[in-house]
Design a protein around this motif. Structure first.
Motif, PDB file in Angstrom:
ATOM      1  N   ASP A   1       0.857  -1.176   0.000  1.00  0.00           N
ATOM      2  CA  ASP A   1       0.000   0.000   0.000  1.00  0.00           C
ATOM      3  C   ASP A   1       0.898   1.231   0.000  1.00  0.00           C
ATOM      4  N   LEU A   2       0.957   1.915  -1.130  1.00  0.00           N
ATOM      5  CA  LEU A   2       1.829   3.077  -1.268  1.00  0.00           C
ATOM      6  C   LEU A   2       1.480   4.208  -0.306  1.00  0.00           C
ATOM      7  N   THR A   3       0.261   4.239   0.199  1.00  0.00           N
ATOM      8  CA  THR A   3      -0.154   5.338   1.076  1.00  0.00           C
ATOM      9  C   THR A   3       0.283   5.146   2.524  1.00  0.00           C
ATOM     10  N   ARG A   4       0.825   3.997   2.862  1.00  0.00           N
ATOM     11  CA  ARG A   4       1.115   3.694   4.272  1.00  0.00           C
ATOM     12  C   ARG A   4       2.475   4.169   4.763  1.00  0.00           C
ATOM     13  N   LYS A   5       3.387   4.530   3.887  1.00  0.00           N
ATOM     14  CA  LYS A   5       4.701   5.001   4.314  1.00  0.00           C
ATOM     15  C   LYS A   5       4.978   6.359   3.680  1.00  0.00           C
ATOM     16  N   PRO A   6       4.283   7.395   4.150  1.00  0.00           N
ATOM     17  CA  PRO A   6       4.440   8.695   3.502  1.00  0.00           C
ATOM     18  C   PRO A   6       5.781   9.359   3.794  1.00  0.00           C
ATOM     19  N   VAL A   7       6.277  10.093   2.801  1.00  0.00           N
ATOM     20  CA  VAL A   7       7.455  10.929   2.961  1.00  0.00           C
ATOM     21  C   VAL A   7       6.998  12.194   3.679  1.00  0.00           C
ATOM     22  N   GLU A   8       7.683  12.552   4.750  1.00  0.00           N
ATOM     23  CA  GLU A   8       7.306  13.753   5.493  1.00  0.00           C
ATOM     24  C   GLU A   8       7.932  14.976   4.832  1.00  0.00           C
ATOM     25  N   LEU A   9       7.086  15.892   4.410  1.00  0.00           N
ATOM     26  CA  LEU A   9       7.540  17.123   3.774  1.00  0.00           C
ATOM     27  C   LEU A   9       7.882  18.168   4.828  1.00  0.00           C
ATOM     28  N   PRO A  10       8.701  19.159   4.467  1.00  0.00           N
ATOM     29  CA  PRO A  10       8.954  20.261   5.403  1.00  0.00           C
ATOM     30  C   PRO A  10       7.636  20.942   5.770  1.00  0.00           C
ATOM     31  N   GLU A  11       7.489  21.270   7.029  1.00  0.00           N
ATOM     32  CA  GLU A  11       6.268  21.897   7.533  1.00  0.00           C
ATOM     33  C   GLU A  11       5.992  23.210   6.797  1.00  0.00           C
ATOM     34  N   LEU A  12       4.727  23.459   6.516  1.00  0.00           N
ATOM     35  CA  LEU A  12       4.302  24.722   5.920  1.00  0.00           C
ATOM     36  C   LEU A  12       3.715  25.570   7.042  1.00  0.00           C
ATOM     37  N   ILE A  13       4.451  26.610   7.432  1.00  0.00           N
ATOM     38  CA  ILE A  13       4.001  27.498   8.501  1.00  0.00           C
ATOM     39  C   ILE A  13       3.436  28.761   7.864  1.00  0.00           C
ATOM     40  N   LEU A  14       2.224  29.107   8.248  1.00  0.00           N
ATOM     41  CA  LEU A  14       1.539  30.288   7.735  1.00  0.00           C
ATOM     42  C   LEU A  14       1.710  31.423   8.727  1.00  0.00           C
ATOM     43  N   GLY A  15       2.304  32.529   8.285  1.00  0.00           N
ATOM     44  CA  GLY A  15       2.528  33.672   9.175  1.00  0.00           C
ATOM     45  C   GLY A  15       3.840  33.564   9.901  1.00  0.00           C
ATOM     46  N   THR A  16       4.930  33.546   9.166  1.00  0.00           N
ATOM     47  CA  THR A  16       6.251  33.359   9.777  1.00  0.00           C
ATOM     48  C   THR A  16       6.897  34.656  10.241  1.00  0.00           C
ATOM     49  N   GLU A  17       6.384  35.785   9.798  1.00  0.00           N
ATOM     50  CA  GLU A  17       6.979  37.066  10.181  1.00  0.00           C
ATOM     51  C   GLU A  17       6.168  37.718  11.295  1.00  0.00           C
ATOM     52  N   GLU A  18       6.761  38.681  11.957  1.00  0.00           N
ATOM     53  CA  GLU A  18       6.086  39.382  13.047  1.00  0.00           C
ATOM     54  C   GLU A  18       4.778  40.029  12.571  1.00  0.00           C
ATOM     55  N   SER A  19       4.741  40.436  11.322  1.00  0.00           N
ATOM     56  CA  SER A  19       3.554  41.068  10.750  1.00  0.00           C
ATOM     57  C   SER A  19       2.413  40.073  10.492  1.00  0.00           C
ATOM     58  N   GLY A  20       2.733  38.773  10.560  1.00  0.00           N
ATOM     59  CA  GLY A  20       1.722  37.756  10.286  1.00  0.00           C
ATOM     60  C   GLY A  20       1.729  37.285   8.852  1.00  0.00           C
ATOM     61  N   TYR A  21       2.606  37.873   8.040  1.00  0.00           N
ATOM     62  CA  TYR A  21       2.723  37.452   6.649  1.00  0.00           C
ATOM     63  C   TYR A  21       3.964  36.575   6.518  1.00  0.00           C
ATOM     64  N   GLY A  22       4.060  35.877   5.434  1.00  0.00           N
ATOM     65  CA  GLY A  22       5.214  35.020   5.184  1.00  0.00           C
ATOM     66  C   GLY A  22       4.862  33.554   5.301  1.00  0.00           C
ATOM     67  N   LEU A  23       5.543  32.771   4.494  1.00  0.00           N
ATOM     68  CA  LEU A  23       5.386  31.310   4.482  1.00  0.00           C
ATOM     69  C   LEU A  23       6.744  30.673   4.715  1.00  0.00           C
ATOM     70  N   SER A  24       6.767  29.583   5.430  1.00  0.00           N
ATOM     71  CA  SER A  24       8.032  28.897   5.684  1.00  0.00           C
ATOM     72  C   SER A  24       8.551  28.188   4.437  1.00  0.00           C
ATOM     73  N   GLN A  25       7.663  27.830   3.519  1.00  0.00           N
ATOM     74  CA  GLN A  25       8.034  27.144   2.276  1.00  0.00           C
ATOM     75  C   GLN A  25       7.259  27.780   1.129  1.00  0.00           C
ATOM     76  N   THR A  26       7.911  27.952   0.002  1.00  0.00           N
ATOM     77  CA  THR A  26       7.195  28.463  -1.170  1.00  0.00           C
ATOM     78  C   THR A  26       7.231  27.477  -2.331  1.00  0.00           C
ATOM     79  N   GLU A  27       7.906  26.342  -2.130  1.00  0.00           N
ATOM     80  CA  GLU A  27       7.904  25.327  -3.180  1.00  0.00           C
ATOM     81  C   GLU A  27       8.098  23.941  -2.577  1.00  0.00           C
ATOM     82  N   TYR A  28       7.341  23.004  -3.119  1.00  0.00           N
ATOM     83  CA  TYR A  28       7.468  21.594  -2.755  1.00  0.00           C
ATOM     84  C   TYR A  28       7.681  20.803  -4.032  1.00  0.00           C
ATOM     85  N   GLN A  29       8.727  19.976  -4.056  1.00  0.00           N
ATOM     86  CA  GLN A  29       9.011  19.093  -5.180  1.00  0.00           C
ATOM     87  C   GLN A  29       8.451  17.710  -4.844  1.00  0.00           C
ATOM     88  N   LEU A  30       7.543  17.215  -5.674  1.00  0.00           N
ATOM     89  CA  LEU A  30       6.861  15.952  -5.424  1.00  0.00           C
ATOM     90  C   LEU A  30       6.939  15.048  -6.643  1.00  0.00           C
TER      91      LEU A  30
END
Length: 142
Positions: free
Chosen positions: A25-54
């Motif tokens: 079952d290919l779905t049972r051993k998922p690759v863990e991607l880098p966490e996507l954090i929403l609001g990384t800057e003090e202002s509340g804007y910014g993303l921890s990741q802007t691209e994921y290669q899959l």
């Protein structure tokens, strides 16, 4: 013309190869991607990741975390329709759905997506209403 012996041997080879590809079952051993954090800057804007290669056919686990500095609605319409969504985990809840429209966070929180990309391409994701603040990215599926 192929002999019966060669035809039988070829058929057995094809059958064993297709069985090997279908095992597990290919779905049972998922690759863990880098966490996507929403609001990384003090202002509340910014993303921890802007691209994921899959890759198509590989299982992935993506943790999406909202900082709570603002409300965030993560959208990726073309991507969400081109994946097999196995489940979403939020707290103690496990959500099983055929598709996903958006992940909306009113406060700080976390959701884990378990999925398998089934279609190659470049798929944008964004925080609805905050694209002009740079809260956009891409899922690149090979």
């Amino acid at each position: 013309m192929m002999s019966v012996k060669h035809l039988l041997a070829s058929s057995l080879l094809l059958l064993s190869a297709s069985t090997a590809l279908a095992e597990g079952d290919l779905t049972r051993k998922p690759v863990e991607l880098p966490e996507l954090i929403l609001g990384t800057e003090e202002s509340g804007y910014g993303l921890s990741q802007t691209e994921y290669q899959l890759e198509t056919g590989k299982a992935y686990r993506l943790t999406v975390t909202a900082s709570g500095l603002k409300p965030y609605a993560l959208k990726a319409p073309a991507f969400f329709t081109s994946i097999y969504l196995r489940k979403i985990e939020v707290g103690a809840a496990e959500i099983k759905a055929v598709s996903l429209t958006e992940l909306e966070f009113e406060d700080a929180g976390e959701a884990e997506l378990f999925f398998v990309p089934i279609k190659p391409g470049q798929f944008p994701f964004y925080i609805d209403g905050l694209e002009h603040k740079g809260m956009t990215g891409n899922f690149v599926v090979r």
